[in-house]
Design a protein around this motif. Structure first.
Motif, PDB file in Angstrom:
ATOM      1  N   UNK A  42       0.835  -1.212   0.000  1.00  0.00           N
ATOM      2  CA  UNK A  42       0.000   0.000   0.000  1.00  0.00           C
ATOM      3  C   UNK A  42       0.864   1.255   0.000  1.00  0.00           C
ATOM      4  N   UNK A  43       1.938   1.231   0.816  1.00  0.00           N
ATOM      5  CA  UNK A  43       2.818   2.399   0.914  1.00  0.00           C
ATOM      6  C   UNK A  43       3.477   2.697  -0.435  1.00  0.00           C
ATOM      7  N   UNK A  44       4.014   1.646  -1.092  1.00  0.00           N
ATOM      8  CA  UNK A  44       4.687   1.855  -2.379  1.00  0.00           C
ATOM      9  C   UNK A  44       3.699   2.294  -3.450  1.00  0.00           C
ATOM     10  N   UNK A  45       2.496   1.706  -3.423  1.00  0.00           N
ATOM     11  CA  UNK A  45       1.490   2.093  -4.410  1.00  0.00           C
ATOM     12  C   UNK A  45       1.067   3.548  -4.200  1.00  0.00           C
ATOM     13  N   UNK A  46       0.936   3.954  -2.930  1.00  0.00           N
ATOM     14  CA  UNK A  46       0.557   5.340  -2.638  1.00  0.00           C
ATOM     15  C   UNK A  46       1.635   6.309  -3.100  1.00  0.00           C
ATOM     16  N   UNK A  47       2.903   5.930  -2.880  1.00  0.00           N
ATOM     17  CA  UNK A  47       4.002   6.781  -3.329  1.00  0.00           C
ATOM     18  C   UNK A  47       3.980   6.931  -4.844  1.00  0.00           C
ATOM     19  N   UNK A  48       3.758   5.805  -5.543  1.00  0.00           N
ATOM     20  CA  UNK A  48       3.730   5.837  -7.006  1.00  0.00           C
ATOM     21  C   UNK A  48       2.559   6.677  -7.511  1.00  0.00           C
ATOM     22  N   UNK A  49       1.400   6.557  -6.849  1.00  0.00           N
ATOM     23  CA  UNK A  49       0.242   7.354  -7.263  1.00  0.00           C
ATOM     24  C   UNK A  49       0.508   8.841  -7.065  1.00  0.00           C
ATOM     25  N   UNK A  50       1.141   9.174  -5.931  1.00  0.00           N
ATOM     26  CA  UNK A  50       1.473  10.571  -5.657  1.00  0.00           C
ATOM     27  C   UNK A  50       2.365  11.138  -6.754  1.00  0.00           C
ATOM     28  N   UNK A  51       3.424  10.379  -7.116  1.00  0.00           N
ATOM     29  CA  UNK A  51       4.342  10.846  -8.149  1.00  0.00           C
ATOM     30  C   UNK A  51       3.634  10.985  -9.491  1.00  0.00           C
TER      31      UNK A  51
END
Length: 302
Positions: free
Chosen positions: A84-93
């Motif tokens: 979830x954390x990595x997916x959220x970071x990718x979505x933010x970018x």
């Protein structure tokens, strides 16, 4: 419950996202060596990053037993929440980058090496429609591409069907099957069809462990009562064919790939009982934000 809540709270504040990504890659590929290869770093680097993550979170994540490991209860929490954390970071970018117009942009595609030829006309067509978007190709096995889609490192990639339909949207690209490729002087000379069980005593040139097709071949063999004897592994079909020609073993390649082998170099025979399908699709996560470039790629393909 409080203990695992603390782990999740700490995880949300992890400074080194790279360590979290390395840990998830190790778990996905079930190997420190394979993860190091996929991430293009050394194995000691992977081990150190995972150890640092354990120290930062204050709990072991893996139980190590010689060359094998198992997730601890905390490790399972970190794996699930870490995705979830990595997916959220990718979505933010992606969302920040997408604030700009599509006058310029870039898109990275996950391309299984065996399926590279399928992507050539798609890439050519897309560049005609959107010459301003820079395309990068990330050549990896299906398992690694699926993991990168889960973490948000990739938006779109080639996947071996079937996949989890609850997680992925797909557009089919090919419907093929595997065939036997053997040395021209082997005992299979003159055969047009071979049953999988007949290969139980053969040595196999198999795919790299990060390839979904590797799992598919091994599972098919096990349904026929044997485990393939592995003589070597590769992710490059030309190298696999060269190993077959040298007498190292037999290989199972997609029929469309095997047809590219010059006549007379190898024996090529249909595989039966069972057939092993090779169906490639373009896939992306259902529940994530897609950049304008990614949406443009999907529309061009449709």
């Amino acid at each position: 419950m409080t203990y695992y809540h603390d782990i999740y709270s700490n995880l949300a504040c992890v400074v080194d996202i790279k360590a979290l990504r390395y840990f998830i890659e190790v778990v996905n590929l079930q190997s420190f060596t394979a993860a190091a290869e996929a991430l293009n770093v050394t194995q000691p680097t992977i081990s150190k990053m995972v150890k640092n993550l354990e120290e930062e979170l204050g709990t072991p994540l893996l139980l190590r037993e010689y060359r094998r490991f198992h997730l601890t209860d905390a490790g399972r929490v970190v794996l699930n929440r870490g995705l979830d954390v990595l997916a959220a970071e990718a979505r933010l970018q992606a969302e920040l980058a997408d604030l700009n117009t599509m006058a310029v942009g870039e898109l990275t595609l996950g391309v299984p090496p065996l399926a590279g030829m399928l992507f050539i006309p798609l890439i050519a067509n897309f560049k005609r429609l959107h010459p301003q978007i820079e395309l990068s190709l990330r050549e990896e096995g299906g398992k690694a591409i699926e993991a990168a889609l889960d973490t948000g490192e990739l938006e779109i990639g080639g996947l071996l069907l079937p996949v989890d339909e609850n997680r992925f949207e797909t557009l089919p690209l090919s419907d093929d099957r595997l065939v036997l490729v053997a040395a021209a002087t082997s005992k299979w000379q003159g055969r047009s069809e071979v049953r999988l069980t007949e290969l139980s005593t053969e040595h196999f040139v198999l795919y790299s462990a990060s390839y979904s097709l590797n799992d598919r071949v091994q599972a098919a063999c096990q349904t026929q009562g044997f485990s393939p004897q592995i003589a070597g592994r590769s992710g490059q079909w030309e190298f696999m064919v060269a190993l077959v020609e040298s007498g190292l073993g037999v290989a199972l390649l997609p029929e469309s790939v095997a047809r590219r082998i010059p006549a007379g170099r190898c024996v090529i025979a249909a595989l039966s009982e069972p057939e092993i399908p090779w169906r490639i699709a373009l896939g992306w996560r259902k529940d994530v934000y897609l950049s304008r470039a990614a949406r443009a790629w999907i529309e061009a393909l449709r």
